[in-house]
Design a protein around this motif. Structure first.
Motif, mmCIF file in Angstrom:
data_model
loop_
_atom_site.group_PDB
_atom_site.id
_atom_site.type_symbol
_atom_site.label_atom_id
_atom_site.label_comp_id
_atom_site.label_asym_id
_atom_site.label_seq_id
_atom_site.Cartn_x
_atom_site.Cartn_y
_atom_site.Cartn_z
ATOM 1 N N LEU A 137 -5.214 -4.365 3.189
ATOM 2 C CA LEU A 137 -4.338 -3.437 3.684
ATOM 3 C C LEU A 137 -3.857 -3.830 5.140
ATOM 4 N N THR A 165 5.289 2.582 5.725
ATOM 5 C CA THR A 165 4.273 2.074 6.866
ATOM 6 C C THR A 165 4.576 0.767 7.481
ATOM 7 N N PRO A 166 4.225 0.536 8.666
ATOM 8 C CA PRO A 166 4.821 -0.701 9.457
ATOM 9 C C PRO A 166 4.617 -1.799 8.725
ATOM 10 N N VAL A 167 3.225 -2.346 8.304
ATOM 11 C CA VAL A 167 3.141 -3.670 7.777
ATOM 12 C C VAL A 167 3.952 -3.894 6.860
ATOM 13 N N CYS A 168 4.039 -2.873 5.861
ATOM 14 C CA CYS A 168 4.713 -2.805 4.479
ATOM 15 C C CYS A 168 5.920 -3.166 4.819
ATOM 16 N N ARG A 195 -2.335 -5.716 -1.017
ATOM 17 C CA ARG A 195 -1.161 -6.447 -0.829
ATOM 18 C C ARG A 195 -1.512 -7.698 -2.002
ATOM 19 N N PRO A 220 0.833 -1.207 0.045
ATOM 20 C CA PRO A 220 0.204 0.110 0.056
ATOM 21 C C PRO A 220 0.690 1.123 0.038
#
Ligand code: BEZ
Length: 220
Positions: free
Chosen positions: A152, A53-56, A133, A49
């Motif tokens: 996301l 950013t944290p998850v990415c 994703r 996304p």
């Protein structure tokens, strides 16, 4: 009388078995053209996304840390997000400085959303401005062989991405199918017989592990 209404998607999304749509794009490793990318190799193309950013960051780091396993499977990685090359470079450098992990694969800067829209990575009911994703498994003939879409807020599973890639390649190589949870070293499924002669041969074959005449496994 009722009519069946079939709602067509607003954009045509690539499907399994389709040729990967061609495009040219700017990446962190220069300009690429999909039809010329990774000649003779598989491609795992994945979107995220947004940079920073944290998850990415966990996911991109996962791809980077396990890049040697993709190399071993003759596969090139290709990332994408709707961010500029400048933002990508800043993020790559930031993660390298803070964790030592280096994103050593091209990341597409899809700021005009051309590639994300064409590949169905932009799913407006999830987000109008960020790609979901997605993971596209593309074989050396540029045919799309497997597609994953995640929302996301849920990161992908790197073990599963590598397992699916290995399963696709092993299935191609041995002309077999892969059972539930298959992983390298497990038995594989022999395609079921299509004629009575093949059925009789199957019944007489003592080398197979036969659960049923239509479900037989073998070692490879
Ligand atoms: C993340 O990578 O943390 C993220 C990105 C976009 C929306 C939600 C989470």
């Amino acid at each position: 009388m009722y009519e069946t209404l079939v709602q067509e998607p607003l954009v045509s999304m690539p499907r399994i078995g389709d040729q990967a749509p061609d495009f040219e794009a700017l990446t962190t490793k220069g300009k690429i053209k999909m039809s010329d990318f990774a000649k003779g190799k598989w491609t795992v193309m994945f979107s995220h996304p947004a940079d920073f950013t944290p998850v990415c960051t966990t996911e991109m780091s996962g791809f980077a840390i396990r890049k040697n396993e993709f190399d071993a499977l003759n596969t090139e990685l290709l990332g994408l997000s709707i961010d500029s090359v400048h933002a990508h470079l800043g993020w790559v450098q930031n993660v390298r400085e803070s964790t030592g992990v280096y994103f050593d694969f091209p990341i597409i800067a899809d700021i005009d959303m051309k590639v994300s829209k064409r590949y169905g990575m932009l799913q407006p009911n999830e987000s109008e401005t960020s790609a979901v994703r997605a993971v596209f498994f593309i074989d050396p003939t540029k045919k799309i062989r497997l597609i994953m879409y995640y929302p996301l807020n849920v990161g992908r599973n790197m073990d599963e991405i590598l397992r699916a890639l290995d399963a696709l390649q092993t299935s191609d190589k041995y002309k077999v199918a892969m059972p539930l949870d298959w992983k390298r070293g497990d038995k594989v499924i022999v395609p079921p017989p299509k004629t009575l002669d093949e059925l009789n041969a199957r019944i007489a074959d003592d080398t197979l592990e036969k659960v049923e005449w239509y479900l037989a496994k073998k070692e490879i």
